[in-house]
Design an enzyme around this catalytic site. Structure first.
Site, PDB file in Angstrom:
ATOM      1  N   GLU A  39      -3.553 -13.129  -4.213  1.00 35.35           N
ATOM      2  CA  GLU A  39      -2.513 -12.238  -4.231  1.00 35.35           C
ATOM      3  C   GLU A  39      -1.408 -12.479  -3.190  1.00 35.35           C
ATOM      4  O   GLU A  39      -0.909 -11.559  -2.375  1.00 35.35           O
ATOM      5  CB  GLU A  39      -3.436 -10.881  -4.078  1.00 35.35           C
ATOM      6  N   GLU A  89      -3.135  -6.240  -9.831  1.00 34.26           N
ATOM      7  CA  GLU A  89      -1.811  -6.133  -9.217  1.00 34.26           C
ATOM      8  C   GLU A  89      -0.827  -6.926 -10.060  1.00 34.26           C
ATOM      9  O   GLU A  89      -1.212  -8.191 -10.094  1.00 34.26           O
ATOM     10  CB  GLU A  89      -1.847  -6.456  -7.868  1.00 34.26           C
ATOM     11  N   HIS A  92       0.898  -1.206  -0.164  1.00 34.79           N
ATOM     12  CA  HIS A  92       0.029   0.054  -0.106  1.00 34.79           C
ATOM     13  C   HIS A  92       0.907   1.200   0.047  1.00 34.79           C
ATOM     14  O   HIS A  92       0.510   2.198   0.586  1.00 34.79           O
ATOM     15  CB  HIS A  92      -1.109  -0.018   1.252  1.00 34.79           C
TER      16      HIS A  92
END
Length: 407
Positions: free
Chosen positions: A362, A266, A236
């Site tokens: 992820e 991503e 982040h």
């Protein structure tokens, strides 16, 4: 007449203009409210006060902008009413499926007076304890009198975990638009470009496509985190003005926001040919990602998925580089509101996957600066759980075969 003699109401109803098209049908909102009312009945609640952005948006279509003001929605057996500040005028009514009550700031506590007007004499009131601050709870009890507060947050979260056909259709559109943003980001990568330059290319491409595909929606919240070099260590980490260098590891993160619904793409990229250590780590993370995607199916728990992936990384000698959970639920959420924390691939989550759930896979490995292959490696797909497996709805390619870019 002077301002001092004007009769200033504590709250009032305003219906300015016509109702705007909402992201879902009236039948869809009725379905959601019916399930919430079922949870209320089982807990013997006459009313529920929702205060979070995600639950108010989920049950009404209205996504508020607080700017330091309280917002709410009161649901009873027969009504669903949003509560908004006078600064927003008629927009909350236009953008919500039910009615709206506007509170003024002429005197302190008018929000709670409006709440009291809607909940009436109910002695058992449902609230979101994970969103109700200590100050708000104190004000509620002071202004509305003694009543029993019953937490409804976890029940509401559980109801949001199973997506409807309408929700899944919107989420699929979000992943399609994320792929468009990913392509724009990849095309903008070159030595000397700043992270912010690349991020803006992806954001602009996604917002233009959202405006084209959803012409009646409010446009807000779409963003890109594009990270390079040492900035890839955190999932982040905000965008900076760092300029890209040949040999950089890159993290592409595209997040289109449609009516409060977050989707994500991503990918790990590399600017120029990566060295052998980088390739080994990247390929190991890709293998983890592919294994994780293959595990997603009805009947397996989040903790079981996590355990399998932990075992794989331990065998590869890489478990110490694992950074966070392996994925999470998707729906009405964002980086500044919402989360279905009961549906994350972590060791402490025992939720069992069911058809209609939408989750990400992820995995991320983070190798500290100065060590061979230093940087953050992350791949991210979104999957819809079906009766006999899962449908991967992300299309953007991943891995060294696709994402080594010329320097």
């Amino acid at each position: 007449m002077s301002n001092s003699t004007i009769d200033r109401p504590d709250f009032f109803t305003t219906r300015n203009g016509e109702k705007a098209p909402l992201p879902f049908s009236e039948a869809e909102y009725a379905r959601r409210l019916s399930k919430l009312r079922g949870a209320m009945e089982s807990r013997e609640l006459d009313a529920v006060l929702l205060t979070s952005m995600h639950n108010i948006a989920y049950y009404t279509g209205f996504l508020y902008c607080s700017f330091g003001r309280p917002y709410g929605c009161v649901v009873t057996s027969g009504a669903c009413t949003t509560l908004s500040a006078n600064i927003d005028a008629g927009q909350p009514w236009r953008r919500s499926v039910g009615d709206n009550l506007t509170f003024t700031d002429w005197r302190k506590g008018n929000f709670w007076r409006a709440v009291g007007n809607l909940v009436g004499r109910s002695k058992r009131l449902g609230v979101e304890e994970d969103n109700l601050t200590v100050a708000s709870r104190s004000m509620l009890l002071e202004m509305l009198g003694p009543r029993e507060l019953i937490d409804i947050a976890e029940a509401a979260m559980s109801l949001r975990m199973i997506k409807s056909h309408e929700e899944i259709a919107l989420i699929k559109e979000g992943t399609r638009i994320a792929d468009i943003g990913g392509a724009a980001i990849r095309d903008a990568v070159k030595p000397g470009a700043r992270e912010i330059d690349v991020a803006m290319a992806g954001r602009d491409a996604m917002e233009l496509e959202i405006a084209r595909s959803f012409p009646f929606t409010e446009l807000r919240g779409t963003w890109v985190w594009f990270q390079s070099g040492i900035n890839t260590d955190g999932a982040h980490n905000p965008v900076t003005t760092r300029r890209l260098l040949a040999g950089d590891i890159l993290s592409l993160n595209a997040f289109p926001m449609i009516a409060g619904y977050y989707t994500a793409l991503e990918r790990t990229l590399f600017l120029g040919d990566p060295d052998a250590d980088t390739l080994r780590l990247w390929r190991a993370n890709v293998a983890t990602h592919e294994l994780g995607c293959s595990l997603i199916k009805p009947g397996i728990s989040c903790a079981e998925v996590c355990a399998e992936l932990n075992r794989f990384l331990a065998q590869e000698g890489l478990l110490q580089f694992r950074s966070f959970g392996y994925g999470h639920s998707f729906g009405i959420l964002c980086h500044y509101y919402g989360r279905e924390a009961g549906l994350e691939f972590r060791e402490d989550i025992d939720t069992v996957l069911e058809p209609g759930m939408v989750v990400s896979m992820e995995p991320m490995l983070w190798v500290p600066d100065g060590e061979p292959g230093a940087g953050g490696y992350r791949e991210h797909d979104i999957l819809v759980v079906q009766e006999n497996g899962a449908d991967n709805i992300t299309g953007f390619p991943y891995g060294p075969r696709n994402n080594i870019l010329p320097a």
